[in-house]
Design a protein around this motif. Sequence first.
Motif, short mmCIF file in Angstrom:
data_model
loop_
_atom_site.label_atom_id
_atom_site.label_comp_id
_atom_site.label_asym_id
_atom_site.label_seq_id
_atom_site.Cartn_x
_atom_site.Cartn_y
_atom_site.Cartn_z
N LEU A 47 -14.22 -11.61 7.05
CA LEU A 47 -15.17 -11.16 8.06
C LEU A 47 -16.53 -10.98 7.42
CD1 LEU A 47 -13.26 -8.38 10.07
CD2 LEU A 47 -13.49 -10.81 10.64
N LEU A 48 -17.57 -11.21 8.20
CA LEU A 48 -18.93 -10.93 7.75
C LEU A 48 -19.80 -10.66 8.97
CD1 LEU A 48 -21.07 -13.64 8.09
CD2 LEU A 48 -19.28 -14.55 6.62
N THR A 49 -20.93 -10.03 8.74
CA THR A 49 -21.87 -9.69 9.81
C THR A 49 -23.13 -10.52 9.68
OG1 THR A 49 -21.04 -7.42 9.84
CG2 THR A 49 -23.17 -7.81 10.87
N SER A 50 -23.63 -11.02 10.81
CA SER A 50 -24.90 -11.73 10.86
C SER A 50 -25.44 -11.66 12.28
CB SER A 50 -24.72 -13.19 10.42
OG SER A 50 -25.99 -13.82 10.25
N THR A 61 -31.62 -11.18 21.10
CA THR A 61 -32.39 -9.96 20.85
C THR A 61 -32.23 -9.00 22.03
OG1 THR A 61 -34.41 -10.90 21.83
CG2 THR A 61 -34.10 -11.16 19.44
N VAL A 62 -32.38 -7.72 21.73
CA VAL A 62 -32.45 -6.68 22.75
C VAL A 62 -33.63 -5.79 22.40
CG1 VAL A 62 -31.32 -4.66 23.76
CG2 VAL A 62 -29.97 -6.71 23.24
N PRO A 66 -33.10 -8.14 16.78
CA PRO A 66 -31.95 -9.04 16.69
C PRO A 66 -30.64 -8.28 16.88
CG PRO A 66 -33.45 -9.37 14.84
CD PRO A 66 -33.90 -8.13 15.54
N VAL A 67 -29.68 -8.92 17.54
CA VAL A 67 -28.36 -8.34 17.75
C VAL A 67 -27.44 -8.81 16.62
CG1 VAL A 67 -26.34 -8.29 19.26
CG2 VAL A 67 -28.65 -8.22 20.24
N PRO A 96 -22.93 -3.22 22.14
CA PRO A 96 -24.34 -3.56 21.94
C PRO A 96 -24.64 -4.25 20.63
CG PRO A 96 -24.01 -1.20 21.64
CD PRO A 96 -22.71 -1.76 22.14
N THR A 97 -23.93 -3.89 19.58
CA THR A 97 -24.14 -4.49 18.26
C THR A 97 -22.95 -4.13 17.39
OG1 THR A 97 -25.77 -4.73 16.45
CG2 THR A 97 -25.35 -2.50 17.25
#
Length: 302
Positions: A47-50, A61-62, A66-67, A96-97
Motif C-alpha cells: 500500500l502507498l499514499t498519493s 482537489t477540494v 489535492p486529495v 474526504p482523504t
Amino acid sequence: MKPVFLLLLLLAVPCLSQSPEYNILNLDMNSDHPHFGLMPIPSGEILLTSYALNKRGKVETVGGNPVLTVYSGKADNGNQLHSLAPVVIDPNVNIPTITSAAISPDGKHMIITTLYTNKNRPDGEFKASNFHLEIGDYKTGLGWTNFRVLPFCKPRYSYGHPAFSRDGKTLYFISNFRGGKHSTKGGSDIFKVAILDNNTYSEPVNLGSTINSYSREMFPVVGHDNSLYFASNRPGYGGFDIYKSVMDADGNFEKAEKLPKPLNSNKDDFSLIMNADNRSGFLVSKRGGGKGDDDIYYFNEY
C-alpha cells in the motif's frame, strides 16, 4: 603491554567495518506527485499514499487542495513497484482523504487515517484538522465499506499511521494524545492497542522511551521478524531519520537504533518496509536527486 594493546586494536578494526552497505534505487514509478505511507499487505502487495486522480488523470482537489488516497502496487520480489492501482472503496462512502492505511493480516479489515465529516462529526471540543482512525470491511464487488471511527480516538487529539502486528493482535499508530502516564512525550508518539474479541480494543499504551522521544515519531511498520521500523526527527542526520527497534523474547521493544546511511540521508527518510530476507526493501525519502516531493526507493544490502 603496548604491543598487545596495538594488536587488539588492529584486530578490532575489521569488526568495526562490517556494517552493511546498501544500493539505493529511485523507482521508475515516481513522478512530481508525492508517494509515501508504505505498508505491506497480506496479498504480497504494498500500500502507498498519493494524489487521487480523476478519469482524465488530473489531480482531484477540494477547496484547491489535492486529495490523497491509497493505492496498491506489486513488488514481485523485484526492485520496482508496478501495476499501481487505487484501492477500491465503496463509492457511497464519504471519505474526504486518506493519508495512510493498513490491512489486517486476515485481509478482512482496513484501517485508514482520515478527517471527520458532517456525518461523523463528533460532539464537543475538537479541531476539524484533527485526523483519526477508521476501520472498514471488505465486501466482494463493492470494495472497502462500512467505515467507523475506532472507539479509542478522542476528538481533541490526532491519530494516524496504523500498522498491524504480524499476528493481527496488536495495532500500532501515532498520536499526540495527552493524559496520564501514557501522554505523548513530543509532537507525536507511537502507541499500541490490543485487538480483542468482537472488534473491541484495549486502552492505548505509549511505547515508552525505548521508542519515543521529545521529538516526533511517525510511520511505524512491523517487519517480518517483529522488529519495529519508524521515523523520528530527533537529532540525527537531518530531517526525519529511520530507526529500528528489535522485539525481545518477552515481546518488548529494545532501544531503537538509527539506521545507517544511505538508508538515511540529510533529508526526510521514512516509511521503510523490509523484505523477508532482511537485506532489501523499500523506503520513502526527500533526498536530493529525486523526481518529486516524496519518492519511493528500493534498497538492497551488498
